[in-house]
Design an enzyme around this catalytic site. Structure first.
Site, mmCIF file in Angstrom:
data_model
loop_
_atom_site.group_PDB
_atom_site.id
_atom_site.type_symbol
_atom_site.label_atom_id
_atom_site.label_comp_id
_atom_site.label_asym_id
_atom_site.label_seq_id
_atom_site.Cartn_x
_atom_site.Cartn_y
_atom_site.Cartn_z
ATOM 1 N N LYS A 27 1.159 -1.213 -0.508
ATOM 2 C CA LYS A 27 -0.457 0.150 0.329
ATOM 3 C C LYS A 27 0.585 1.328 0.151
ATOM 4 O O LYS A 27 0.275 2.451 -0.810
ATOM 5 C CB LYS A 27 -1.155 -0.135 1.041
ATOM 6 C CG LYS A 27 -1.691 0.625 1.086
ATOM 7 C CD LYS A 27 -3.353 0.563 1.964
ATOM 8 C CE LYS A 27 -3.378 0.862 4.186
ATOM 9 N NZ LYS A 27 -3.250 2.309 4.020
ATOM 10 N N ASP A 332 0.867 -1.520 11.323
ATOM 11 C CA ASP A 332 0.021 -1.594 11.286
ATOM 12 C C ASP A 332 0.150 -3.422 11.585
ATOM 13 O O ASP A 332 -1.091 -4.038 10.836
ATOM 14 C CB ASP A 332 -0.084 -1.591 9.743
ATOM 15 C CG ASP A 332 -0.102 -0.109 9.535
ATOM 16 O OD1 ASP A 332 -0.760 1.110 10.389
ATOM 17 O OD2 ASP A 332 0.755 0.008 8.486
ATOM 18 N N LYS A 359 -4.961 5.357 14.223
ATOM 19 C CA LYS A 359 -4.806 5.139 13.400
ATOM 20 C C LYS A 359 -5.795 5.423 13.100
ATOM 21 O O LYS A 359 -6.728 5.812 13.144
ATOM 22 C CB LYS A 359 -4.213 3.280 12.999
ATOM 23 C CG LYS A 359 -2.633 3.659 13.684
ATOM 24 C CD LYS A 359 -1.829 3.512 12.710
ATOM 25 C CE LYS A 359 -0.769 3.960 12.934
ATOM 26 N NZ LYS A 359 -0.246 4.652 11.899
HETATM 27 C C1 S3P Z 1 2.083 4.710 6.403
HETATM 28 C C2 S3P Z 1 3.017 5.200 7.402
HETATM 29 C C3 S3P Z 1 2.331 4.710 8.979
HETATM 30 C C4 S3P Z 1 1.127 3.774 8.481
HETATM 31 C C5 S3P Z 1 0.169 3.744 7.387
HETATM 32 C C6 S3P Z 1 1.252 3.940 6.033
HETATM 33 C C7 S3P Z 1 2.874 5.886 5.270
HETATM 34 O O1 S3P Z 1 1.745 5.306 9.550
HETATM 35 O O2 S3P Z 1 0.737 3.237 9.874
HETATM 36 O O3 S3P Z 1 -0.733 2.920 7.430
HETATM 37 O O4 S3P Z 1 2.646 4.790 3.790
HETATM 38 O O5 S3P Z 1 3.887 5.792 5.192
HETATM 39 P P1 S3P Z 1 2.522 6.844 10.507
HETATM 40 O O6 S3P Z 1 3.732 7.602 9.667
HETATM 41 O O7 S3P Z 1 1.333 7.346 10.329
HETATM 42 O O8 S3P Z 1 3.211 5.994 11.230
#
Ligand code: S3P
Length: 451
Positions: A27, A332, A359
């Site tokens: 993702k 996650d 989250k």
């Molecule tokens: C992500 C970073 C994470 C993660 C999210 C995707 C990203 O969040 O939890 O699902 O793609 O940079 P945070 O940067 O808020 O920790």
């Protein structure tokens, strides 16, 4: 509203998972492949794109910004052609950009759009508008961005400016989204931007930028980074080149069949082509410490990211402590870790994970509430939770609370529970893992959709 119906333990026997499967594309990398493809000069191909609700939100926003993105071939939702317009080629959108439920879309686009010569509004679904945005807007304002939040949340209102400074930013949270937003804004700054984090966070933006930046003639090293910091010098960037890339399988999606195979007796599952960047493999480290039998084979490079095949066998697990730097490397994966901990011998303690409160939902509250409905012994803590195991879970009706990772974790819990489990609110699963139920069924899980 759709739900998941899960067949658990019947007559003292659970199912067994067997087989070899891939999982959908990562993702985080899918979002970034589109954004950096949009800023590149020329056409790039993205193979293995994740056509999830969140990534499609990014795709639609970029189309609103004048970027042509096409599917290569009929129905091939996972292969895209992105016609980049260069770093200065985005066009003003006709209205607010809808980030839907995607935090990555809103936060990364805020950075990317801060230095454009036109105004934008970043809007989204109510669930997204509850998430904190000051962590983005504060440092962007310090760079000179003219960005307003709504009481610390979205919608975000960005007034165009072509005068961004750079500067040093010491983040309080090890957030890859914040780091990435500042680096994307930094592409448009007049001086270097330096971001320091309190611990390692995913570095996909840096790896992808490193592959795409073409320095100005005579200039070197526009970008340097390590586990906890990054420095981008925009004055030495000539342009971003268009590249073709293949997105690795998402380890955060692989976590669900992987944990299910560890917990269901006699199971053996191989997950192919999974991204194993060390900023993402905290779960594997924790599982090994708990006694899990997992082999990581055929490690190879795929467009600057390490990829491997993971083979996992049913294992007897012991409780463990999860705290410190590993937390962000598996941020996650806590809903599924909680399910796993209900089956491990002894106590599992999670600390230093207060980020779970902000989250997609408050994941500490919701994981505890929903797993208790299945009979789990789990206590919330301000910054994590404590689980006692092993427990024989009992089938029940549970609710995803609109959180895709909680929905899938509860589906896996249902496979271990006595009798039948129904997971309400399963329509959010494709936010990150379209095809989850189908893949679990291929492996032998008794799971089906209800509408
Ligand atoms: C992500 C970073 C994470 C993660 C999210 C995707 C990203 O969040 O939890 O699902 O793609 O940079 P945070 O940067 O808020 O920790």
């Amino acid at each position: 509203m759709t739900w998941l119906v899960v067949k658990g333990r019947v007559g003292g026997r659970t199912g067994t998972l067997l087989g070899t499967v891939g999982v959908p594309g990562d993702k985080s990398i899918s979002h970034r492949a589109l954004m950096l493809g949009a800023l590149a000069e020329g056409t790039g191909r993205v193979e293995g794109f994740l056509p999830s609700g969140d990534c499609l939100a990014t795709l639609e926003c970029l189309r609103q910004l004048g970027i042509e993105i096409e599917h290569a071939g009929a129905g091939a939702a996972t292969t895209l052609i992105v016609r980049g317009r260069g770093m200065r080629g985005l066009r003003p959108p006709k209205g607010p950009l809808d980030c839907r439920r995607s935090g990555t879309t809103m936060r990364l686009l805020a950075g990317l759009l801060a230095g454009q010569p036109f105004d934008t509004v970043l809007a989204g679904a109510p669930q997204l508008l509850r998430r904190p945005m000051r962590r983005i807007t504060d440092p962007l304002r310090r760079m000179g961005a003219r960005i307003r939040d709504t009481d610390g949340h979205g919608p975000l209102y960005i007034d165009g400016t072509e005068r961004l400074g750079g500067g040093e930013h010491n983040l309080e949270v090890a957030s890859a989204q914040v780091k990435s937003a500042l680096l994307l804004a930094g592409l448009y700054a007049e001086e270097p931007v330096i971001v320091r984090l309190p611990g390692p966070a995913r570095d996909h933006t840096e790896r992808m930028l490193a592959a795409q930046i073409e320095p100005r003639p005579g200039a070197t090293s526009s970008l340097t980074f390590d586990a906890t910091s990054a420095r981008l010098d925009p004055t030495s960037i000539g342009r971003l080149r268009a590249i073709d890339r293949t997105v690795p399988g998402d380890i955060s999606s692989a976590a669900f069949p992987l944990v299910a195979a560890l917990l269901l007796p006699d199971s053996e599952v191989t997950l192919t082509g999974i991204g194993v960047n060390s900023t993402r493999t905290g779960l594997l480290d924790v599982l090994s410490a708990m006694g899990a039998e997992i082999s990581v084979d055929q490690v190879r490079d795929q467009g600057g990211e390490p990829v491997a095949d993971l083979t996992v066998r049913y294992s007897v697990l012991s409780g463990t402590q999860v705290a410190g730097e590993v937390v962000v490397r598996m941020i996650d994966e806590f809903p599924i870790l909680a399910v796993l901990a209900t089956q491990a011998r002894g106590t599992t303690v999670v600390r230093d994970a207060e980020e779970l409160r902000v989250k997609e939902t408050d994941r500490i509250l919701n994981v505890v509430t929903e797993l208790r409905k299945l009979g789990a012994i789990i206590e919330p803590r301000p910054d994590g939770f404590i689980v006692q195991g092993p427990t024989q879970l009992q089938g029940a009706e549970v609710d995803s609370q609109g959180d895709h990772r909680l929905a899938m974790a509860l589906g896996i819990a249902g496979l271990l529970a006595e009798g039948r489990t129904t997971v309400l609110g399963a329509e959010c699963i494709p936010d990150s893992y379209p095809g989850f139920v189908e893949t679990m069924r291929v492996l032998g899980a008794g799971m089906s959709h209800g509408i």
